[in-house]
Design a protein around this motif. Structure first.
Motif, PDB file in Angstrom:
ATOM      1  N   GLY A  43       5.813  -7.820  -5.123  1.00 19.63           N
ATOM      2  CA  GLY A  43       4.837  -8.784  -4.645  1.00 19.63           C
ATOM      3  C   GLY A  43       5.184  -9.391  -3.306  1.00 19.63           C
ATOM      4  O   GLY A  43       4.335 -10.025  -2.660  1.00 19.63           O
ATOM      5  N   ARG A  44       6.432  -9.207  -2.866  1.00 20.55           N
ATOM      6  CA  ARG A  44       6.847  -9.736  -1.558  1.00 20.55           C
ATOM      7  C   ARG A  44       7.153  -8.616  -0.562  1.00 20.55           C
ATOM      8  O   ARG A  44       6.926  -8.772   0.627  1.00 20.55           O
ATOM      9  CB  ARG A  44       8.103 -10.606  -1.717  1.00 20.55           C
ATOM     10  CG  ARG A  44       7.921 -11.815  -2.608  1.00 20.55           C
ATOM     11  CD  ARG A  44       9.152 -12.725  -2.564  1.00 20.55           C
ATOM     12  NE  ARG A  44      10.355 -12.074  -3.072  1.00 20.55           N
ATOM     13  CZ  ARG A  44      11.473 -11.926  -2.364  1.00 20.55           C
ATOM     14  NH1 ARG A  44      11.542 -12.366  -1.114  1.00 20.55           N
ATOM     15  NH2 ARG A  44      12.531 -11.327  -2.901  1.00 20.55           N
ATOM     16  N   PHE A  45       7.671  -7.508  -1.045  1.00 19.71           N
ATOM     17  CA  PHE A  45       8.039  -6.379  -0.191  1.00 19.71           C
ATOM     18  C   PHE A  45       7.053  -5.230  -0.395  1.00 19.71           C
ATOM     19  O   PHE A  45       6.542  -5.030  -1.497  1.00 19.71           O
ATOM     20  CB  PHE A  45       9.442  -5.872  -0.533  1.00 19.71           C
ATOM     21  CG  PHE A  45      10.571  -6.806  -0.169  1.00 19.71           C
ATOM     22  CD1 PHE A  45      10.350  -8.114   0.221  1.00 19.71           C
ATOM     23  CD2 PHE A  45      11.883  -6.353  -0.239  1.00 19.71           C
ATOM     24  CE1 PHE A  45      11.400  -8.962   0.539  1.00 19.71           C
ATOM     25  CE2 PHE A  45      12.947  -7.180   0.070  1.00 19.71           C
ATOM     26  CZ  PHE A  45      12.690  -8.501   0.461  1.00 19.71           C
ATOM     27  N   THR A  46       6.831  -4.467   0.676  1.00 20.05           N
ATOM     28  CA  THR A  46       5.967  -3.297   0.598  1.00 20.05           C
ATOM     29  C   THR A  46       6.634  -2.134   1.318  1.00 20.05           C
ATOM     30  O   THR A  46       7.020  -2.253   2.482  1.00 20.05           O
ATOM     31  CB  THR A  46       4.604  -3.565   1.248  1.00 20.05           C
ATOM     32  OG1 THR A  46       3.987  -4.690   0.608  1.00 20.05           O
ATOM     33  CG2 THR A  46       3.692  -2.344   1.111  1.00 20.05           C
ATOM     34  N   ILE A  47       6.761  -1.018   0.612  1.00 22.94           N
ATOM     35  CA  ILE A  47       7.313   0.185   1.210  1.00 22.94           C
ATOM     36  C   ILE A  47       6.169   1.124   1.573  1.00 22.94           C
ATOM     37  O   ILE A  47       5.174   1.220   0.851  1.00 22.94           O
ATOM     38  CB  ILE A  47       8.327   0.877   0.262  1.00 22.94           C
ATOM     39  CG1 ILE A  47       9.048   2.016   0.971  1.00 22.94           C
ATOM     40  CG2 ILE A  47       7.649   1.354  -1.024  1.00 22.94           C
ATOM     41  CD1 ILE A  47      10.212   2.590   0.168  1.00 22.94           C
TER      42      ILE A  47
ATOM     43  N   THR B 186       8.819   8.531   9.186  1.00 24.14           N
ATOM     44  CA  THR B 186       9.437   7.215   9.194  1.00 24.14           C
ATOM     45  C   THR B 186       9.011   6.436   7.956  1.00 24.14           C
ATOM     46  O   THR B 186       7.858   6.498   7.529  1.00 24.14           O
ATOM     47  CB  THR B 186       9.046   6.443  10.450  1.00 24.14           C
ATOM     48  OG1 THR B 186       9.483   7.188  11.599  1.00 24.14           O
ATOM     49  CG2 THR B 186       9.679   5.067  10.474  1.00 24.14           C
ATOM     50  N   VAL B 187       9.968   5.721   7.373  1.00 26.01           N
ATOM     51  CA  VAL B 187       9.707   4.883   6.210  1.00 26.01           C
ATOM     52  C   VAL B 187       9.889   3.424   6.618  1.00 26.01           C
ATOM     53  O   VAL B 187      10.804   3.106   7.384  1.00 26.01           O
ATOM     54  CB  VAL B 187      10.662   5.243   5.060  1.00 26.01           C
ATOM     55  CG1 VAL B 187      10.456   4.299   3.881  1.00 26.01           C
ATOM     56  CG2 VAL B 187      10.425   6.675   4.625  1.00 26.01           C
ATOM     57  N   TYR B 188       9.026   2.567   6.107  1.00 24.44           N
ATOM     58  CA  TYR B 188       9.053   1.161   6.458  1.00 24.44           C
ATOM     59  C   TYR B 188       9.244   0.297   5.212  1.00 24.44           C
ATOM     60  O   TYR B 188       8.851   0.680   4.109  1.00 24.44           O
ATOM     61  CB  TYR B 188       7.744   0.760   7.140  1.00 24.44           C
ATOM     62  CG  TYR B 188       7.408   1.585   8.346  1.00 24.44           C
ATOM     63  CD1 TYR B 188       6.538   2.667   8.248  1.00 24.44           C
ATOM     64  CD2 TYR B 188       7.963   1.294   9.591  1.00 24.44           C
ATOM     65  CE1 TYR B 188       6.234   3.441   9.356  1.00 24.44           C
ATOM     66  CE2 TYR B 188       7.661   2.057  10.702  1.00 24.44           C
ATOM     67  CZ  TYR B 188       6.803   3.128  10.580  1.00 24.44           C
ATOM     68  OH  TYR B 188       6.501   3.891  11.680  1.00 24.44           O
ATOM     69  N   LEU B 189       9.820  -0.860   5.439  1.00 24.41           N
ATOM     70  CA  LEU B 189       9.905  -1.874   4.392  1.00 24.41           C
ATOM     71  C   LEU B 189       9.442  -3.195   4.991  1.00 24.41           C
ATOM     72  O   LEU B 189      10.162  -3.787   5.800  1.00 24.41           O
ATOM     73  CB  LEU B 189      11.318  -2.002   3.835  1.00 24.41           C
ATOM     74  CG  LEU B 189      11.453  -2.964   2.648  1.00 24.41           C
ATOM     75  CD1 LEU B 189      10.726  -2.394   1.417  1.00 24.41           C
ATOM     76  CD2 LEU B 189      12.922  -3.220   2.309  1.00 24.41           C
ATOM     77  N   GLN B 190       8.235  -3.595   4.630  1.00 25.63           N
ATOM     78  CA  GLN B 190       7.709  -4.889   5.067  1.00 25.63           C
ATOM     79  C   GLN B 190       8.192  -5.945   4.085  1.00 25.63           C
ATOM     80  O   GLN B 190       7.908  -5.848   2.886  1.00 25.63           O
ATOM     81  CB  GLN B 190       6.185  -4.858   5.113  1.00 25.63           C
ATOM     82  CG  GLN B 190       5.553  -6.178   5.495  1.00 25.63           C
ATOM     83  CD  GLN B 190       5.854  -6.568   6.932  1.00 25.63           C
ATOM     84  OE1 GLN B 190       5.820  -5.735   7.832  1.00 25.63           O
ATOM     85  NE2 GLN B 190       6.160  -7.840   7.158  1.00 25.63           N
ATOM     86  N   MET B 191       8.896  -6.931   4.596  1.00 27.29           N
ATOM     87  CA  MET B 191       9.482  -7.967   3.744  1.00 27.29           C
ATOM     88  C   MET B 191       8.871  -9.309   4.105  1.00 27.29           C
ATOM     89  O   MET B 191       9.049  -9.792   5.227  1.00 27.29           O
ATOM     90  CB  MET B 191      11.001  -7.999   3.922  1.00 27.29           C
ATOM     91  CG  MET B 191      11.680  -6.655   3.689  1.00 27.29           C
ATOM     92  SD  MET B 191      13.475  -6.744   3.732  1.00 27.29           S
ATOM     93  CE  MET B 191      13.751  -7.218   5.425  1.00 27.29           C
ATOM     94  N   ASN B 192       8.138  -9.886   3.165  1.00 26.75           N
ATOM     95  CA  ASN B 192       7.490 -11.178   3.363  1.00 26.75           C
ATOM     96  C   ASN B 192       8.091 -12.208   2.422  1.00 26.75           C
ATOM     97  O   ASN B 192       8.753 -11.872   1.441  1.00 26.75           O
ATOM     98  CB  ASN B 192       5.988 -11.062   3.114  1.00 26.75           C
ATOM     99  CG  ASN B 192       5.312 -10.103   4.073  1.00 26.75           C
ATOM    100  OD1 ASN B 192       5.718  -9.948   5.217  1.00 26.75           O
ATOM    101  ND2 ASN B 192       4.256  -9.448   3.603  1.00 26.75           N
ATOM    102  N   SER B 193       7.835 -13.469   2.720  1.00 22.48           N
ATOM    103  CA  SER B 193       8.322 -14.573   1.877  1.00 22.48           C
ATOM    104  C   SER B 193       9.802 -14.418   1.572  1.00 22.48           C
ATOM    105  O   SER B 193      10.240 -14.542   0.416  1.00 22.48           O
ATOM    106  CB  SER B 193       7.517 -14.624   0.574  1.00 22.48           C
ATOM    107  OG  SER B 193       6.145 -14.786   0.838  1.00 22.48           O
ATOM    108  N   LEU B 194      10.567 -14.172   2.600  1.00 22.51           N
ATOM    109  CA  LEU B 194      11.992 -13.914   2.418  1.00 22.51           C
ATOM    110  C   LEU B 194      12.727 -15.138   1.898  1.00 22.51           C
ATOM    111  O   LEU B 194      12.385 -16.282   2.217  1.00 22.51           O
ATOM    112  CB  LEU B 194      12.611 -13.443   3.731  1.00 22.51           C
ATOM    113  CG  LEU B 194      12.323 -11.980   4.075  1.00 22.51           C
ATOM    114  CD1 LEU B 194      12.547 -11.693   5.543  1.00 22.51           C
ATOM    115  CD2 LEU B 194      13.174 -11.062   3.219  1.00 22.51           C
TER     116      LEU B 194
END
Length: 123
Positions: A66-70, A79-87
């Motif tokens: 619910g906070r991170f998105t791959i 390329t692979v990404y990791l969006q990290m929100n509400s850290l």
């Protein structure tokens, strides 16, 4: 021989966001499952998020759901990404990306690793 290169780590305040990237170096990883792991000082390396080779299935640890998105770009670079929100401060760790033929949450099963990127979340 470096196979995967992470970038995007840094220092951020609690509640902030970061986007990590993982790019293959020297060989393609098309069709490989990719995953992010993290390791905090004095702790074992732990699964964070994973994505299937085709990008259709994603997996998350409960602590980041619910906070991170791959996500991944299934183009030539893969390329692979990791969006990290509400850290949160407890997200502070060195983050590693890894590749394997079939997804698993067990870091011991991964064949290819990056060098890691530091993420520090201040309170």
């Amino acid at each position: 021989q470096v196979e995967l290169v992470e970038s995007g780590g840094g220092l951020v305040q609690a509640g902030g966001s970061l986007r990590l990237s993982c790019a293959p170096s020297g060989r393609p990883f098309s069709g490989y499952a990719m995953a992010w792991f993290r390791q905090a000082p004095g702790k074992e390396r732990a699964f964070v998020a994973g994505i299937s080779g085709g990008g259709h299935s994603t997996y998350y640890a409960d602590s980041v759901h619910g906070r991170f998105t791959i996500s991944r770009d299934n183009n030539a670079k893969n390329t692979v990404y990791l969006q990290m929100n509400s850290l949160k401060p407890q997200d502070t760790a060195v983050y590693y990306c890894a590749a394997r033929g079939i997804f698993t949450t067990d870091p011991a099963e991964y064949d290819y690793w990056g060098q890691g990127t530091q993420v520090t979340v201040s309170s």
